[in-house]
Design an enzyme around this catalytic site. Structure first.
Site, PDB file in Angstrom:
ATOM      1  N   GLY A 217      55.322  79.780  24.178  1.00  0.00           N
ATOM      2  CA  GLY A 217      55.915  80.436  23.024  1.00  0.00           C
ATOM      3  C   GLY A 217      55.362  81.792  22.602  1.00  0.00           C
ATOM      4  O   GLY A 217      55.753  82.294  21.551  1.00  0.00           O
ATOM      5  N   GLY A 218      54.484  82.402  23.401  1.00  0.00           N
ATOM      6  CA  GLY A 218      53.938  83.708  23.023  1.00  0.00           C
ATOM      7  C   GLY A 218      55.041  84.745  22.824  1.00  0.00           C
ATOM      8  O   GLY A 218      55.072  85.457  21.807  1.00  0.00           O
ATOM      9  N   ARG A 241      56.151  70.787  26.689  1.00  0.00           N
ATOM     10  CA  ARG A 241      55.874  72.197  26.391  1.00  0.00           C
ATOM     11  C   ARG A 241      56.702  72.674  25.194  1.00  0.00           C
ATOM     12  O   ARG A 241      56.278  73.548  24.438  1.00  0.00           O
ATOM     13  CB  ARG A 241      56.101  73.062  27.637  1.00  0.00           C
ATOM     14  CG  ARG A 241      54.940  72.915  28.636  1.00  0.00           C
ATOM     15  CD  ARG A 241      55.226  73.575  29.958  1.00  0.00           C
ATOM     16  NE  ARG A 241      55.218  75.009  29.941  1.00  0.00           N
ATOM     17  CZ  ARG A 241      54.154  75.778  30.184  1.00  0.00           C
ATOM     18  NH1 ARG A 241      53.001  75.213  30.458  1.00  0.00           N
ATOM     19  NH2 ARG A 241      54.242  77.091  30.158  1.00  0.00           N
ATOM     20  N   ASP A 269      67.925  72.342  31.360  1.00  0.00           N
ATOM     21  CA  ASP A 269      67.640  73.078  32.578  1.00  0.00           C
ATOM     22  C   ASP A 269      68.320  74.440  32.420  1.00  0.00           C
ATOM     23  O   ASP A 269      69.554  74.523  32.346  1.00  0.00           O
ATOM     24  CB  ASP A 269      68.218  72.314  33.789  1.00  0.00           C
ATOM     25  CG  ASP A 269      67.884  73.012  35.093  1.00  0.00           C
ATOM     26  OD1 ASP A 269      67.637  74.233  35.081  1.00  0.00           O
ATOM     27  OD2 ASP A 269      67.858  72.330  36.138  1.00  0.00           O
ATOM     28  N   GLY A 270      67.522  75.487  32.351  1.00  0.00           N
ATOM     29  CA  GLY A 270      68.048  76.833  32.095  1.00  0.00           C
ATOM     30  C   GLY A 270      69.105  77.267  33.103  1.00  0.00           C
ATOM     31  O   GLY A 270      69.943  78.107  32.792  1.00  0.00           O
ATOM     32  N   CYS A 342      54.627  86.632  35.695  1.00  0.00           N
ATOM     33  CA  CYS A 342      53.235  87.091  35.677  1.00  0.00           C
ATOM     34  C   CYS A 342      52.672  86.986  37.097  1.00  0.00           C
ATOM     35  O   CYS A 342      51.561  86.523  37.303  1.00  0.00           O
ATOM     36  CB  CYS A 342      52.397  86.361  34.635  1.00  0.00           C
ATOM     37  SG  CYS A 342      52.543  84.585  34.711  1.00  0.00           S
TER      38      CYS A 342
HETATM   39  C1  LIG Z   1      56.074  81.459  32.485  1.00  0.00           C
HETATM   40  S1  LIG Z   1      56.401  80.025  31.578  1.00  0.00           S
HETATM   41  C2  LIG Z   1      57.120  80.691  30.125  1.00  0.00           C
HETATM   42  C3  LIG Z   1      56.125  81.331  29.192  1.00  0.00           C
HETATM   43  C4  LIG Z   1      56.710  81.673  27.850  1.00  0.00           C
HETATM   44  N1  LIG Z   1      57.833  82.540  27.969  1.00  0.00           N
HETATM   45  C5  LIG Z   1      55.674  82.330  26.972  1.00  0.00           C
HETATM   46  O1  LIG Z   1      55.661  83.551  26.793  1.00  0.00           O
HETATM   47  O2  LIG Z   1      54.840  81.604  26.409  1.00  0.00           O
HETATM   48  C6  LIG Z   1      57.780  79.362  32.399  1.00  0.00           C
HETATM   49  C7  LIG Z   1      58.394  78.161  31.697  1.00  0.00           C
HETATM   50  O3  LIG Z   1      59.594  77.821  32.383  1.00  0.00           O
HETATM   51  C8  LIG Z   1      59.818  76.445  32.196  1.00  0.00           C
HETATM   52  N2  LIG Z   1      60.829  76.021  33.194  1.00  0.00           N
HETATM   53  C9  LIG Z   1      60.651  75.673  34.482  1.00  0.00           C
HETATM   54  N3  LIG Z   1      61.833  75.387  35.056  1.00  0.00           N
HETATM   55  C10 LIG Z   1      62.775  75.583  34.108  1.00  0.00           C
HETATM   56  C11 LIG Z   1      64.194  75.439  34.077  1.00  0.00           C
HETATM   57  N4  LIG Z   1      64.875  75.052  35.150  1.00  0.00           N
HETATM   58  N5  LIG Z   1      64.840  75.706  32.915  1.00  0.00           N
HETATM   59  C12 LIG Z   1      64.148  76.094  31.817  1.00  0.00           C
HETATM   60  N6  LIG Z   1      62.812  76.233  31.785  1.00  0.00           N
HETATM   61  C13 LIG Z   1      62.141  75.984  32.917  1.00  0.00           C
HETATM   62  C14 LIG Z   1      58.449  75.836  32.362  1.00  0.00           C
HETATM   63  O4  LIG Z   1      58.383  74.581  31.721  1.00  0.00           O
HETATM   64  C15 LIG Z   1      57.553  76.892  31.710  1.00  0.00           C
HETATM   65  O5  LIG Z   1      57.266  76.524  30.378  1.00  0.00           O
END
Ligand SMILES: C[S@@+](CC[C@H](N)C(=O)[O-])C[C@H]1O[C@@H](n2cnc3c(N)ncnc32)[C@H](O)[C@@H]1O
Length: 416
Positions: A217-218, A241, A269-270, A342
């Site tokens: 969540g940042g 999460r 699922d995004g 990242c």
């Molecule tokens: C890099 S992290 C996101 C960090 C967040 N944006 C932040 O700034 O704190 C990627 C996130 O994508 C999520 N994720 C993985 N596969 C996904 C999907 N198919 N749909 C949605 N979210 C997904 C993971 O659970 C993870 O929390």
């Protein structure tokens, strides 16, 4: 089923009985037990081997400097909570000698505006040719790029985001944030480069925003701190999460503001988002799961280089492309999507963007232009170390004097 199972068991028993007189049981003495016999190489070591192999080719002689920075302590930024006692917080941070890097870019801003003015003059009379001899298209492209940059500069100027960092070479650390009298924390500690995708997103007054992969969540918090959002949907596939994200928002944003802005946390699922709620949002942030290069080098827990996660790691570029296409489907025509990772990997950065733009056009008839963010390089060069070699988007490279990143971000404009 039961019959089939008992049949199988029966046949197995029969075979073992038949074989029994001929088999020597000693054979099993030499059966290899892979899990126990293979040397246990730490995931972080595997990650380093993989990065050495790939990034030494991608970055050439820059790699040793990036490598040592990745292995050294990372720098943080303090994203100041506008909803707490901002003035007091700023005073406390300035005592520590930390400065807000967003307005720090203002002097660079004035400089770059001067460059733009000079560029315009040059374009009017290129190489002594009269304007009639230069293709019309050239002027139009140049004009559009200039307008985009000017717009971006003015929204940065008006930005409410405040993120304090220590200057280059200063490796001081921020103390943990304390709660104010309402229980809200003063600032959120994050890699300051994580703010760049949010600045590039350029959330304007009354916008509807989707943060497709939002936990922990940042960046979601930063989007809310722009104080421009009318509605925010923060999505993440992982329910645990999402709970963490919810706790972060509760710790920083007053409850009435959370309901006023209509923050909605979802766990889909995004990749399916375009089908669920297409052409809805003004802005979409697609901050995808990636090899999280710094984390993979330093932490064993939840490491994507674990042997059991090899397939998942290899499939990342496909997942990232699908998520970006979903983001492009979710945004309104005329809206903006920012893609970020990242990771330093070209495969997860530039290639994904190029692939998604092609797929959006060929499979969905969506036309996208990749916007120029090179002014970020100029504006924030005092704080971050940028790569000069990205085909699309911008990449913050870790450097010992400015140990932020890696952070790749690319801005896409959906035309139709
Ligand atoms: C890099 S992290 C996101 C960090 C967040 N944006 C932040 O700034 O704190 C990627 C996130 O994508 C999520 N994720 C993985 N596969 C996904 C999907 N198919 N749909 C949605 N979210 C997904 C993971 O659970 C993870 O929390």
């Amino acid at each position: 089923m039961k019959m089939a199972a008992s049949m199988c068991m029966g046949v197995g028993l029969l075979l073992s009985k038949m074989r029994a007189p001929f088999l020597s049981f000693r054979r099993y003495k030499f059966k290899k037990k892979w899990a126990a016999t293979l040397p246990k190489i730490p995931c972080s070591r595997l990650a380093l081997q993989y990065f050495d192999m790939n990034y030494s080719v991608q970055f050439g002689e820059l790699w040793p400097s990036i490598r040592i920075s990745l292995l050294s302590e990372q720098k943080y930024g303090a994203l100041v909570n506008n909803f707490s006692q901002k003035e007091t917080i700023m005073q406390n941070l300035s005592v520590l000698n930390a400065k807000d890097f967003v307005p720090e870019s203002q002097s660079a801003l004035a400089e770059s505006q001067q460059h733009i003015a000079m560029d315009t003059a040059e374009v009017k009379e290129p190489d002594g040719f009269s304007r009639d001899l230069v293709p019309q298209e050239h002027y139009m492209q140049h004009d559009v790029a200039q307008k985009q940059t000017a717009h971006l500069l003015s929204s940065l100027y008006n930005s409410k985001l405040t993120c304090c960092t220590f200057s280059r070479g200063d490796i001081s650390r921020f103390p943990s944030a304390r709660p104010d009298c309402f229980g809200h924390l003063e600032y959120y500690l994050m890699d300051a480069a994580s703010l760049l995708p949010v600045l590039a997103l350029d959330v304007q007054f009354d916008h509807h925003v989707l943060d497709l992969c939002s936990a922990p969540g940042g960046k979601t918090l930063a989007v809310l701190l722009t104080e421009n959002c009318r509605h925010l949907t923060a999505n993440d596939l992982s329910i645990s999460r999402c709970k963490r994200l919810s706790r972060v928002l509760q710790s920083y944003i007053p409850r009435d503001l959370r309901t006023e802005t209509q923050v909605c946390i979802t766990s889909w699922d995004g990749r399916k988002w375009g089908e669920l709620e297409g052409t809805t949002f003004d802005r979409v942030l697609v901050d995808v799961p990636c090899t999280t290069d710094r984390h993979s080098l330093l932490e064993e827990e939840n490491n994507i280089f674990h042997r059991l996660r090899t397939k998942e790691r290899q499939m990342l570029p496909l997942l990232q492309t699908e998520l970006l296409v979903a983001g492009l489907l979710a945004v309104k025509p005329g809206g903006v999507v920012v893609y970020s990772t990242c990771s330093l990997s070209q495969l997860q950065n530039e290639y994904v963007v190029e692939q998604a733009v092609e797929l959006a056009a060929s499979e969905h008839g969506i036309h996208v232009e990749i916007l120029d963010l090179s002014c970020f390089r100029e504006l924030f060069k005092g704080t971050f170390n940028f790569s000069q070699d990205c085909r699309v988007g911008e990449l913050v490279l870790p450097h010992l004097t400015a140990n932020f990143g890696p952070m790749f971000f690319c801005k896409l404009h959906r035309r139709m």
